[in-house]
Structures are given as structure tokens and as C-alpha cells.
Enzyme design. Structure first.
Site, PDB file in Angstrom:
ATOM      1  N   ASP A  51      -5.771   6.153  13.950  1.00  0.00           N
ATOM      2  CA  ASP A  51      -4.487   6.835  13.732  1.00  0.00           C
ATOM      3  C   ASP A  51      -3.857   6.465  12.385  1.00  0.00           C
ATOM      4  O   ASP A  51      -2.804   6.985  12.026  1.00  0.00           O
ATOM      5  CB  ASP A  51      -3.504   6.553  14.890  1.00  0.00           C
ATOM      6  CG  ASP A  51      -3.280   5.077  15.162  1.00  0.00           C
ATOM      7  OD1 ASP A  51      -4.236   4.293  15.024  1.00  0.00           O
ATOM      8  OD2 ASP A  51      -2.149   4.695  15.522  1.00  0.00           O
ATOM      9  N   ASP A 197       0.246  -1.984  12.256  1.00  0.00           N
ATOM     10  CA  ASP A 197       0.734  -2.234  13.605  1.00  0.00           C
ATOM     11  C   ASP A 197       0.739  -3.742  13.800  1.00  0.00           C
ATOM     12  O   ASP A 197      -0.087  -4.433  13.233  1.00  0.00           O
ATOM     13  CB  ASP A 197      -0.197  -1.614  14.648  1.00  0.00           C
ATOM     14  CG  ASP A 197      -0.339  -0.106  14.509  1.00  0.00           C
ATOM     15  OD1 ASP A 197       0.376   0.498  13.727  1.00  0.00           O
ATOM     16  OD2 ASP A 197      -1.216   0.476  15.186  1.00  0.00           O
TER      17      ASP A 197
HETATM   18 ZN   LIG Z   1      -1.546   2.626  15.190  1.00  0.00          ZN
HETATM   19 ZN   LIG Z   2      -3.565  -0.229  15.261  1.00  0.00          ZN
END
Ligand SMILES: [Zn+2]
Ligand SMILES: [Zn+2]
Length: 294
Positions: A51, A197
Site C-alpha cells: 500500500d 507505518d
Molecule cells: Zn500501510
Molecule cells: Zn506497512
């Protein structure tokens, strides 16, 4: 989700564009929001979860099809270079433009790369695979001489240079002219911190201290703290706590789990701790204001 794409942001630093992460569909949205591809001179990829990077091979291919000649810098983990070499090697693809790859794996926490108008600092994030946060800081502007001072005192060129070096200046009566009547101090350089993240991790605070805008992933609401920690993601409370401890001016949250139809719950939880919080959505455009107090 319908109407919600994966991670990608464009930072405009004095018309030089930095693309930060490049999830699937990024090039569609760059077109949709009227971003000039040729202005993108640097692409930062935080980590190799799909992503955050799956849109990159397609975008690089499109740059080539558009006949791009301008060099492109890409900063990412070493395996990103291996991956791009593999994908392009399969097709015998040779881009029409030079690519300079900056290997994040070789960087120490707090290292940065100078791109002239801005510099990019790198710091490690705690996620399931190697991940990096970015701090993009505008170049420090130089002090300027005031026009009204020149008009009134008509100093010599050499005197102006001396004033700009910080030397004193005396008028015809031998009275010292205060610096604030001669000089315009530049605005403090603005900075943008990108954190995605990561699990809740206080060790990033020193790297993002006082940033004008902090983007911090907020995948879950606070009732899901246990799964956030297990999956190495952050909650609304985590993001807001980091923003408060780092003393940033504004917080932008994003990267919401698909369980949320709107970010309202995450936003209200974060605002409870850090009121200056905004929720990212596709196409959102923000200005980072120049700090006052000049
Ligand atoms: Zn992510
Ligand atoms: Zn990630």
C-alpha cells in the site's frame, strides 16, 4: 475502499515536488488532482508494504512514456532498488531519464540529504518490516536589508555587506542604528514530518520535535489498542500523544483501517489529546503557514 486510495502525498517545496509513498493508483490521482509529473524530482518510499509502493513501477514507466529527461531521485530501502531492477530488467526497460537511488539502509538515524531548497532527514520506524520516517525541512532563508533603511540612510555597498554580516552601523551623528531598523530576519524554515507505518514509539520524538506539520498513521481507534500493537500500527491516541510530546504545530492523521467508513471517530479521539488535528482524505490540500514571531 471505493473512493479511498492507498498512501501517497505530494509535498510542494517552492514548486519542487516530493512524492512521499506511491501506493497503487497514485498516478491516476496525480492526474486527477492536476499534479505536474515533471515537477516531481524526488520520491520517498517509507517501506515495502504494497500500500506504500505498488504504484511506483507504473509511475516510473509513465515518466518514460512522457519522454521525461529530468533526473529523478528515489530514496527507499535497498530491496526497492532490487525490485525495480528486477521489474525493469524483465522488460529490458531503460528509462529516458537518470534515476539516482538513495539507500535508506545505509543511513544512520538523523542522517539527512541536502536537495538545495530543502533537506530530508531519515529516522527508523518500528513496523513489521524495515520502515523509515522522513523529516523534510525547508532551506534557511537569508537575512535581508530593509528598503526603508536604505532610502533614509543611503549606506555604501560595503556598509550594507557589513550590516548583513551582523556588524553595527552608526548614523551621521554617531548614533547606532538598531538591527531591527536595518534588517528583516527570515522566517524560520518550515518542516514536515511523515510517519507511516509504525507502532507507538516515543523514540521518534527527538527527530520530529517542533515540526510545523506531522503526518502520523492512525490505523485504529483506541478500543483496538491491543491489535494495533500486535500488528505494529498506531491508534488515534498513539498519534496524538506523539504529536503532543513532540510539540508539533499540527497533526494530520491517515491510513485508516477499512473498517471505518469515515475518520470521525479517530479524529475526535485524537483531538481530545491534541486539538490541532486534521484528518487526511483523498485530494486534501493543506498549506503549511510560515510561522509568525519574526
Ligand atoms: Zn500501510
Ligand atoms: Zn506497512
Amino acid at each position: 475502499m471505493p473512493g479511498r486510495y492507498t498512501s501517497a502525498q505530494v509535498l510542494n517545496v517552492h514548486e519542487r515536488f516530493v512524492l512521499i509513498d506511491c501506493g497503487e493508483g497514485t498516478q491516476i490521482n496525480l492526474r486527477r488532482f492536476g499534479i505536474n509529473f515533471n515537477r516531481i524530482g524526488l520520491i520517498l518510499i517509507s517501506h515495502l508494504h504494497g500500500d506504500h509502493y505498488l504504484g511506483l513501477p507504473g509511475l516510473l514507466n509513465t515518466f518514460h512514456l512522457l519522454g521525461r529527461e529530468k533526473e529523478l531521485h528515489i530514496a527507499g530501502h535497498r530491496k526497492l532498488k532490487d525490485l525495480l531492477d528486477y521489474v525493469f530488467g524483465m522488460a529490458g526497460f531503460e528509462p529516458s531519464y537518470p534515476i539516482h537511488f538513495h539507500d535508506i539502509d545505509t543511513m544512520q538515524p538523523g542522517d539527512n540529504i541536502d536537495f538545495g531548497e530543502f533537506n530530508v532527514g531519515f529516522f527508523p520506524l518500528k513496523h513489521r518490516i524495515p520502515a523509515s520516517g522522513f523529516l523534510i525541512t525547508e532551506r534557511q532563508r537569508t537575512v535581508k536589508i530593509r528598503k526603508d533603511f536604505i532610502e533614509v540612510y543611503e549606506p555604501e555597498y560595503e556598509q550594507v555587506r557589513a550590516i548583513l554580516r551582523g556588524e553595527q552601523y552608526f548614523d551621521n551623528n554617531g548614533k547606532e542604528v538598531p538591527a531591527e531598523e536595518m534588517l528583516i530576519q527570515p522566517a524560520p524554515p518550515r518542516s514536515y514530518a511523515y510517519v507511516s507505518d509504525t507502532v507507538f514509539d516515543r523514540s521518534i520524538v527527538p527527530f520530529i520535535q517542533g515540526a510545523d506539520l506531522l503526518y502520523h498513521e492512525t490505523t485504529y481507534d483506541k478500543s483496538l489498542q491491543a491489535s494495533a500493537t500486535e500488528k505494529m500500527h498506531a491508534t488515534s491516541v498513539d498519534a496524538a500523544t506523539i504529536a503532543a510530546e513532540a510539540g508539533v504545530k499540527q497533526l494530520l492523521i491517515g491510513h485508516y483501517s477499512s473498517r471505518y467508513r469515515t475518520p470521525d471517530l479517530l479524529l475526535s479521539e485524537a483531538r481530545h489529546i491534541f486539538p490541532e488535528t486534521l484528518a487526511a482524505e483523498d485530494g486534501l490540500q493543506l498549506d503549511i503557514p510560515i510561522s509568525s514571531g519574526l
